[in-house]
Structure formats: structure tokens, C-alpha cells
Design a protein around this motif. Structure first.
Motif, PDB file in Angstrom:
ATOM      1  N   ASP A  70      38.326  38.015  52.585  1.00 23.97           N
ATOM      2  CA  ASP A  70      37.279  39.009  52.427  1.00 23.97           C
ATOM      3  C   ASP A  70      37.072  39.321  51.003  1.00 23.97           C
ATOM      4  OD1 ASP A  70      34.962  40.756  53.654  1.00 23.97           O
ATOM      5  OD2 ASP A  70      36.103  42.171  52.817  1.00 23.97           O
ATOM      6  N   ALA A  71      35.781  39.038  50.367  1.00 23.69           N
ATOM      7  CA  ALA A  71      35.922  39.395  49.116  1.00 23.69           C
ATOM      8  C   ALA A  71      35.545  40.935  48.781  1.00 23.69           C
ATOM      9  CB  ALA A  71      34.240  38.809  48.626  1.00 23.69           C
ATOM     10  N   GLY A  72      35.187  41.726  49.532  1.00 21.43           N
ATOM     11  CA  GLY A  72      35.291  43.061  49.529  1.00 21.43           C
ATOM     12  C   GLY A  72      36.643  43.725  49.437  1.00 21.43           C
ATOM     13  N   ARG A  73      37.514  43.262  50.485  1.00 20.35           N
ATOM     14  CA  ARG A  73      38.781  43.733  50.387  1.00 20.35           C
ATOM     15  C   ARG A  73      39.630  43.339  49.208  1.00 20.35           C
ATOM     16  NH1 ARG A  73      40.171  47.923  51.548  1.00 20.35           N
ATOM     17  NH2 ARG A  73      38.692  47.887  53.355  1.00 20.35           N
ATOM     18  N   LEU A  74      39.251  42.354  48.954  1.00 20.81           N
ATOM     19  CA  LEU A  74      39.944  41.374  47.538  1.00 20.81           C
ATOM     20  C   LEU A  74      39.495  42.165  46.277  1.00 20.81           C
ATOM     21  CD1 LEU A  74      39.887  37.474  47.980  1.00 20.81           C
ATOM     22  CD2 LEU A  74      42.128  39.008  47.188  1.00 20.81           C
ATOM     23  N   SER A  75      38.028  42.399  46.422  1.00 17.84           N
ATOM     24  CA  SER A  75      37.807  43.122  45.206  1.00 17.84           C
ATOM     25  C   SER A  75      38.330  44.372  44.764  1.00 17.84           C
ATOM     26  CB  SER A  75      36.128  43.344  45.202  1.00 17.84           C
ATOM     27  OG  SER A  75      35.537  42.189  45.223  1.00 17.84           O
ATOM     28  N   TRP A  76      38.977  45.041  45.695  1.00 15.26           N
ATOM     29  CA  TRP A  76      39.577  46.364  45.400  1.00 15.26           C
ATOM     30  C   TRP A  76      40.936  46.081  44.721  1.00 15.26           C
ATOM     31  CZ3 TRP A  76      36.949  50.849  45.512  1.00 15.26           C
ATOM     32  CH2 TRP A  76      36.200  51.036  46.396  1.00 15.26           C
ATOM     33  N   LEU A  77      41.553  44.871  44.710  1.00 13.65           N
ATOM     34  CA  LEU A  77      42.668  44.631  44.154  1.00 13.65           C
ATOM     35  C   LEU A  77      42.487  43.517  42.895  1.00 13.65           C
ATOM     36  CD1 LEU A  77      45.005  43.701  47.217  1.00 13.65           C
ATOM     37  CD2 LEU A  77      44.675  45.986  46.163  1.00 13.65           C
ATOM     38  N   PHE A  78      41.226  43.161  42.759  1.00 11.20           N
ATOM     39  CA  PHE A  78      41.225  42.054  41.805  1.00 11.20           C
ATOM     40  C   PHE A  78      40.926  42.659  40.438  1.00 11.20           C
ATOM     41  CE2 PHE A  78      37.975  39.212  39.282  1.00 11.20           C
ATOM     42  CZ  PHE A  78      38.433  38.316  39.630  1.00 11.20           C
ATOM     43  N   GLY A  79      41.802  41.935  39.370  1.00  9.07           N
ATOM     44  CA  GLY A  79      41.785  42.504  38.143  1.00  9.07           C
ATOM     45  C   GLY A  79      42.982  43.324  37.828  1.00  9.07           C
ATOM     46  N   ARG A  80      43.561  43.710  39.025  1.00 13.00           N
ATOM     47  CA  ARG A  80      44.877  44.450  38.764  1.00 13.00           C
ATOM     48  C   ARG A  80      45.969  43.908  39.369  1.00 13.00           C
ATOM     49  NH1 ARG A  80      40.640  48.039  39.571  1.00 13.00           N
ATOM     50  NH2 ARG A  80      40.797  47.740  41.630  1.00 13.00           N
ATOM     51  N   GLU A  81      45.877  43.779  40.629  1.00 17.85           N
ATOM     52  CA  GLU A  81      47.088  43.379  41.435  1.00 17.85           C
ATOM     53  C   GLU A  81      46.948  41.876  41.729  1.00 17.85           C
ATOM     54  OE1 GLU A  81      46.900  47.761  41.967  1.00 17.85           O
ATOM     55  OE2 GLU A  81      45.578  46.051  42.579  1.00 17.85           O
ATOM     56  N   VAL A  82      45.808  41.441  41.855  1.00 15.83           N
ATOM     57  CA  VAL A  82      45.431  40.245  42.170  1.00 15.83           C
ATOM     58  C   VAL A  82      44.538  39.677  41.216  1.00 15.83           C
ATOM     59  CG1 VAL A  82      44.350  38.370  43.653  1.00 15.83           C
ATOM     60  CG2 VAL A  82      45.617  40.305  44.694  1.00 15.83           C
ATOM     61  N   VAL A  83      44.846  38.564  40.398  1.00 18.81           N
ATOM     62  CA  VAL A  83      44.256  37.938  39.124  1.00 18.81           C
ATOM     63  C   VAL A  83      43.914  36.562  39.386  1.00 18.81           C
ATOM     64  CG1 VAL A  83      45.511  39.677  37.596  1.00 18.81           C
ATOM     65  CG2 VAL A  83      46.432  37.656  37.952  1.00 18.81           C
ATOM     66  N   PRO A  84      43.113  35.968  38.450  1.00 19.05           N
ATOM     67  CA  PRO A  84      42.719  34.723  38.371  1.00 19.05           C
ATOM     68  C   PRO A  84      43.943  33.886  38.203  1.00 19.05           C
ATOM     69  CG  PRO A  84      41.120  35.668  37.265  1.00 19.05           C
ATOM     70  CD  PRO A  84      42.249  36.637  37.598  1.00 19.05           C
ATOM     71  N   ALA A  85      44.161  32.832  38.794  1.00 17.78           N
ATOM     72  CA  ALA A  85      45.160  31.638  38.522  1.00 17.78           C
ATOM     73  C   ALA A  85      44.858  30.620  37.834  1.00 17.78           C
ATOM     74  CB  ALA A  85      45.921  31.320  39.679  1.00 17.78           C
TER      75      ALA A  85
END
Length: 114
Positions: A70-85
Motif C-alpha cells: 500500500d502506497a499510503g502505508r509505505l509513504s509513512w516510512l518512505f525516505g527514512r526507514e524505507v529508501v529507494p534501492a
């Protein structure tokens, strides 16, 4: 769109979803970094921790495809805990590769790694 088999669809007992069932016919919802303010509800913090735990259990420190997450749920972590690979990164692609930034994730959600 890759469907991550075995990944929880939602937080048990709630309507906080972790995955989507099918691609959005109007186009892919792009990932954006959402600011987490200190006054967030406790339930929101628990959902983020549970989602982080599910990501870690499913993928560990390996890159993974966004797929049906889910993009909404991922967005809460994106850029900090989850980053582009990958570089360049397309935030509006189901095939985009992501990776968990383990050091930041462990600092933010230590309970997800117990």
C-alpha cells in the motif's frame, strides 16, 4: 504488479491495510515522504511498527519490489526507514525497488526487530 505472498494484508483487528488487491485503474499512486509528527495517535505508531516488522520479516536487508504494498502505508516510512534501492527511482511504479535502511529502522522501531 507483483503480489507479495505471505505478507499480511492488514493489521489484525483493524482496517489499517498493508497491501492492495489490484492495480489502480486511474494510475499508480506515487510514494511520497509523509511527515510523522510527535502528536500522532498511539494506534498509528503501532501500525507503523507492525508494518515495519512485516517488511523486515518478509524482505530483511534485501531490495524488494513495491508490488502490491500500500502506497499510503509505505509513504509513512518512505525516505527514512524505507529508501529507494535504484537510481533513477520512479515513485509511481509498482516495479520500483526499495530497501530497508536498517540502522534508521532499528532506531525508529526497535520493537519491530525483537
Amino acid at each position: 504488479m507483483l503480489k507479495h505472498r505471505g505478507f499480511p494484508g492488514r493489521m489484525p483487528g483493524t482496517d489499517f491495510q498493508f497491501t492492495i488487491r489490484r492495480p489502480n485503474p486511474k494510475g499508480v499512486t506515487p510514494l511520497t515522504r509523509r511527515e510523522r509528527f510527535r502528536d500522532r495517535k498511539n494506534v498509528d505508531k503501532r501500525v507503523d511498527a507492525m508494518f515495519m516488522q512485516a517488511l523486515w520479516e518478509q524482505f530483511g536487508d534485501q531490495p524488494f519490489e513495491r508490488g502490491n504494498l500500500d502506497a499510503g502505508r509505505l509513504s509513512w516510512l518512505f525516505g527514512r526507514e524505507v529508501v529507494p534501492a535504484e537510481d533513477p527511482f520512479d515513485p509511481a511504479s509498482y516495479e520500483a525497488l526499495l530497501v530497508i535502511n536498517e540502522a534508521v529502522a532499528r532506531a525508529s522501531f526497535p520493537e519491530a526487530f525483537d
